[in-house]
Design an enzyme around this catalytic site. Sequence first.
Site, PDB file in Angstrom:
ATOM      1  CD  GLU A 220       4.812  27.851  26.741  1.00  0.00           C
ATOM      2  OE1 GLU A 220       6.025  27.710  26.444  1.00  0.00           O
ATOM      3  OE2 GLU A 220       3.961  26.975  26.540  1.00  0.00           O
ATOM      4  CG  ASP A 245      -0.055  13.264  18.061  1.00  0.00           C
ATOM      5  OD1 ASP A 245      -0.071  13.224  16.813  1.00  0.00           O
ATOM      6  OD2 ASP A 245      -0.245  14.314  18.710  1.00  0.00           O
TER       7      ASP A 245
END
Length: 308
Positions: A220, A245
């Site tokens: 991240e 999804d």
Amino acid sequence: MALTPLNSNNQLTADARSLNALKLQAGNKDPAAIQEAAKQFESLFMREMLKSMRDATMKSGMLDSAQENLGHDMLDQQFSVQMSGKPGGLSDLIAKQLSRQMGVADTPAFDTPSTLSLGNRLPASPKLPALPPTSDASSAKPLKTTASQAGFVQRLEQAAAKVEQQSGIPASYMLGQAGHETGWGKHEIKNANGTPSFNLFGIKAGPGWTGKVAEVTTTEYVNGEPKKTVAKFRAYDSYEQSFQDYAKLINQNPRYANARQQTGSVVAFANELQRAGYATDPAYASKLSRAISTTQQLQRNQPWRGVA
């Protein structure tokens, strides 16, 4: 009132009186007015593209000011004017379509390449008939592709095409993003036992997720710096469920409302996803645009090409 050629005064027709005069002449089926309106339309479109590129550029904030922004806006206007009205360019395509819609013989213009395409984020003024949305990536320089990329697209495009019919999100956009997120299948998220999680888009398992979960170490970006962290990701029973999804997330989550409106432009779609915070990578939009363009090129050049 005589038409003032776009490149003779090096400016956009921005005031209401000039715009109305131009619209009136074009409405009277004046070929010269149609050609001029097409040039204005292209120039406004180019200005929007330049503005989007500047907005997507990281800024330090140290030298930002209203004066600098005004200077950039004026520079973008000059660039857009200089880039418009070129032989074989977007204005020729617009002029031809307007001429057909008005029942006028094609205005004098050079033939446009068959690969020319344009996005659907065209400026609202002047208010001329809209053009059909297509990708803005096909006119770029051909990208280098690999066998693994081709295999990835071929393996998953049937599932992506099925979800496109249900959601309206182009299959090539979903395939390109899946390719970017998984390294074209080389770095797919795995369950603890080594089986595939079928998560192609790196969608995390938040508090509202009640399905299966895969925990993995991921990278991240915090304040622009890459950090390793353990995160929980959603797990599915098939790749088609992953596409479904993802489409549900883009179509139903309010934060991606702007991205949903930009499915006619690869660059605009990628920029809006980054602005909405889909990923923390500051270069995510440019990487995603390239991945989608790669997918579209593979689909154009392969006999197994599906719905793009």
